[in-house]
Design an enzyme around this catalytic site. Structure first.
Site, short mmCIF file in Angstrom:
data_model
loop_
_atom_site.label_atom_id
_atom_site.label_comp_id
_atom_site.label_asym_id
_atom_site.label_seq_id
_atom_site.Cartn_x
_atom_site.Cartn_y
_atom_site.Cartn_z
CD GLU A 1 19.25 -8.13 -8.39
OE1 GLU A 1 18.38 -7.78 -9.21
OE2 GLU A 1 19.76 -7.35 -7.56
CE LYS B 1 4.58 1.84 -8.98
NZ LYS B 1 4.61 0.79 -7.92
CD GLU C 1 20.85 4.45 -7.60
OE1 GLU C 1 21.61 3.47 -7.75
OE2 GLU C 1 21.27 5.59 -7.38
CB CYS D 1 20.30 -3.36 -4.84
SG CYS D 1 20.65 -2.03 -3.70
P1 NAD Z 1 10.78 -4.28 -10.01
O1 NAD Z 1 11.66 -3.74 -11.06
O2 NAD Z 1 9.93 -5.44 -10.33
O3 NAD Z 1 9.77 -3.14 -9.49
C1 NAD Z 1 10.24 -1.93 -8.97
C2 NAD Z 1 9.13 -0.91 -9.00
O4 NAD Z 1 8.76 -0.64 -10.35
C3 NAD Z 1 7.85 -1.35 -8.30
O5 NAD Z 1 7.31 -0.23 -7.63
C4 NAD Z 1 6.95 -1.76 -9.46
O6 NAD Z 1 5.57 -1.64 -9.16
C5 NAD Z 1 7.35 -0.77 -10.52
N1 NAD Z 1 7.14 -1.19 -11.90
C6 NAD Z 1 7.11 -2.46 -12.40
N2 NAD Z 1 6.93 -2.42 -13.74
C7 NAD Z 1 6.86 -1.12 -14.10
C8 NAD Z 1 6.70 -0.44 -15.35
N3 NAD Z 1 6.58 -1.09 -16.50
N4 NAD Z 1 6.70 0.91 -15.35
C9 NAD Z 1 6.84 1.60 -14.21
N5 NAD Z 1 6.98 1.02 -12.99
C10 NAD Z 1 7.00 -0.33 -12.94
O7 NAD Z 1 11.74 -4.54 -8.77
P2 NAD Z 1 11.39 -5.21 -7.39
O8 NAD Z 1 11.21 -6.66 -7.62
O9 NAD Z 1 10.31 -4.44 -6.71
O10 NAD Z 1 12.74 -4.93 -6.56
C11 NAD Z 1 13.86 -5.71 -6.69
C12 NAD Z 1 14.88 -5.07 -7.62
O11 NAD Z 1 15.23 -3.76 -7.16
C13 NAD Z 1 16.19 -5.82 -7.64
O12 NAD Z 1 16.64 -5.95 -8.97
C14 NAD Z 1 17.14 -4.93 -6.86
O13 NAD Z 1 18.50 -5.10 -7.17
C15 NAD Z 1 16.64 -3.59 -7.20
N6 NAD Z 1 17.08 -2.60 -6.20
C16 NAD Z 1 18.08 -1.73 -6.55
C17 NAD Z 1 18.54 -0.80 -5.63
C18 NAD Z 1 19.64 0.17 -6.00
O14 NAD Z 1 19.77 1.17 -5.34
N7 NAD Z 1 20.41 -0.08 -7.02
C19 NAD Z 1 17.99 -0.75 -4.36
C20 NAD Z 1 16.99 -1.65 -4.03
C21 NAD Z 1 16.53 -2.58 -4.97
#
Ligand code: NAD
Length: 496
Positions: free
Chosen positions: A386, A178, A252, A286
């Site tokens: 963050e 997704k 991650e 991230c």
């Molecule tokens: P987010 O956690 O809001 O969403 C991530 C994904 O999860 C999206 O596809 C979203 O639709 C889905 N999602 C949201 N709620 C959900 C639920 N209850 N159940 C299942 N799926 C759900 O994150 P974001 O705002 O899209 O991205 C930013 C975050 O991602 C930052 O915290 C960043 O640090 C992290 N990130 C981490 C890495 C890594 O490798 N560690 C890499 C890139 C981004």
């Protein structure tokens, strides 16, 4: 691409209900595409198609050499279509040209290196130390976990999809991936590449959507593994959901990475790298170096150069090759970042630069925020939380031990860096930092042959390298008896 559809059971097709949302170019607010939102029925079909593909002989029994060839083909096709991928990533995610070009290149490289790792991986091996003649032959055999649900964020759309799909193709798992609803375009273009590379139908299914669609997949009884990249907050929720059926989960998550500048660092490089560390993709990485720790002996000189260089970072339209800093991904993210900036001002932190929206040079229609730097202490909220925007907190430290203590004063542990001309000194500190990746005189670069992931609340498990493949494998101990007489099997006497 006017519409972003769904990729289910080998076919790119519309949502069964026709529900769509708009995807907006964050640099100018213009409509980029209509995005199909999968219904529950679509999601169910995607899971069932992945399940059928997992149990098909064609996929399960495919030789690792063939898998490796498919991975290489995917890499080549991404390279061939790189112009289209770059153009889509710029519009859909607000990436600058340079960042999008780097992401597409990195995604192609990732599949290429995955191809090599897959070809050389020992999926089955007799353990000579455990094996004893006349008693047992003991084999370690790695088998695919099963049907996976993979959920990715919006910051590096194609790269995140690549990191997830690479190990699926390497191991013989299958997946429903997704994408984030803000940035679904390049994942769907990747579906076209997978079809052309000969990935059997159902092995990879790609949908988009938000929390509801993500939760459906995570909770589905036919899903054996969840791989999530996103915020720590949602990661925590997902881990709880996965716990219901004791599903394997790789997380991650977020970061608040320390970037330590020692007093013997090359200051010109360290200043540019400190800016790159927190401004790359407008801070929406991230691994962003958002806590900049500078040793007191060079603090004033460092800050003079820092202020000079931050003023030179070119904000501009995302398509322009000269642009170094673009917008943040959405209005929601813009508001989040501005709230953090305002809160930090209210907390009394000294603003060094920026701290407001960029409205000049025709950028007022996009979600542009000036590069922003504060002097902070651990009492400030942004030391701990963050932001995911172009904001850094700078702090002075005295000794190397102070730097280590400050660096580790965080719930996160994704990455960090140390800058020094003295390798021993830098290494000593790097080994003490509680983080999954620590650079010495470098920042942000990742090697797909090496593991990536977080300590502490930055995650569980690793992606990339052999570790990234093992994350999708169960290990079976195959015991073949080498003792085939009743007298030899004296342990049977335990019950006779
Ligand atoms: P987010 O956690 O809001 O969403 C991530 C994904 O999860 C999206 O596809 C979203 O639709 C889905 N999602 C949201 N709620 C959900 C639920 N209850 N159940 C299942 N799926 C759900 O994150 P974001 O705002 O899209 O991205 C930013 C975050 O991602 C930052 O915290 C960043 O640090 C992290 N990130 C981490 C890495 C890594 O490798 N560690 C890499 C890139 C981004």
């Amino acid at each position: 691409m006017d519409e972003v559809k769904l990729y289910i059971n080998g076919e790119i097709r519309p949502s069964s209900t026709g529900e769509m949302v708009d995807s907006i170019d964050p640099s100018n607010g213009e409509l980029v595409s209509k995005v199909h939102i999968p219904s529950t029925q679509d999601l169910e079909e995607a899971v069932q198609s992945a399940k059928t593909a997992f149990y098909s002989k064609e996929w399960r029994d495919m030789d690792q050499v063939k898998r490796s060839e498919i991975l290489l083909k995917v890499s080549e096709l991404i390279k061939e279509r790189k112009r289209d991928f770059i153009a889509a990533e710029i519009k859909d995610s607000g990436s600058t040209f340079r960042k999008a070009a780097a992401d597409i290149h990195n995604s192609a490289s990732f599949f290429k290196i995955m191809s090599k790792v897959t070809a050389g991986f020992k999926f089955e091996e007799v353990d000579e130390k455990a094996t004893r003649a006349g008693f047992s032959k003991n084999t370690r055999r790695f088998e695919p976990i099963g049907v996976c649900a993979q959920i990715i964020p919006w910051n590096l759309p194609l790269q995140m999809a690549a990191w997830k799909i690479g190990p699926i193709l390497a191991t013989g798992c299958t997946t429903v991936l997704k994408s984030a609803v803000e940035t679904p375009m390049t994942a769907m273009m990747l579906a076209e590449v997978l079809i052309d590379a000969g990935v059997p139908k159902g092995v990879v299914n790609i949908v988009t959507g938000g929390a509801k669609e993500g939760a459906f997949l995570v909770n589905h009884k036919d899903i054996s593994k969840v791989a999530f990249t996103g915020s720590t907050e949602i990661g925590r929720e997902i881990l709880k959901q996965a716990a219901n059926e004791v599903k394997n989960a790789t997380l991650e998550l977020g970061g608040k990475s320390p970037n330590i500048i020692l007093d013997d660092a090359d200051l010109d490089i360290a200043v540019d790298a400190a800016l790159y560390a927190f401004l790359y993709h407008s801070g929406q990485a991230c691994t962003s170096g958002t806590r900049l720790l500078v040793q007191e002996g060079i603090y004033d000189e460092f800050m003079t150069k820092f202020k000079e260089r931050i003023a030179q970072v070119p904000l501009g339209p995302t398509q322009e090759k000269t642009t170094g800093l673009g917008p943040v991904v959405s209005k929601k993210q813009f508001d989040n970042v501005m709230n953090y900036i305002n809160k930090t001002k209210e907390e009394g932190a000294k603003l060094i630069y920026g701290g407001e929206q960029e409205l000049e040079n025709g950028l007022d229609k996009g979600f542009y925020i000036k590069p922003t730097a504060f002097e902070i202490t651990p009492d400030n909220t942004i030391w701990h939380e963050e932001i995911f925007g172009p904001v850094v907190g700078i702090t002075k430290f005295k000794t190397e031990d102070d730097a280590i203590n400050m660096a580790n004063n965080s719930i996160y542990g994704l990455a960090g860096a140390v800058w020094s001309k003295n390798e021993d000194r830098a290494l000593k500190i790097a080994k003490e930092i509680e983080a999954g990746t620590v650079w010495i005189n470098e920042y942000h670069l990742l090697n797909p042959g090496m593991p990536f992931g977080g300590y502490k609340q930055s995650g569980i498990g690793r992606e990339m390298g052999e570790e990234g493949i093992k994350a999708y494998l169960e290990v079976k101990h195959l015991w073949e008896s080498d003792c085939n007489t009743r007298e030899g099997k004296m342990w049977l006497d335990a019950i006779f």
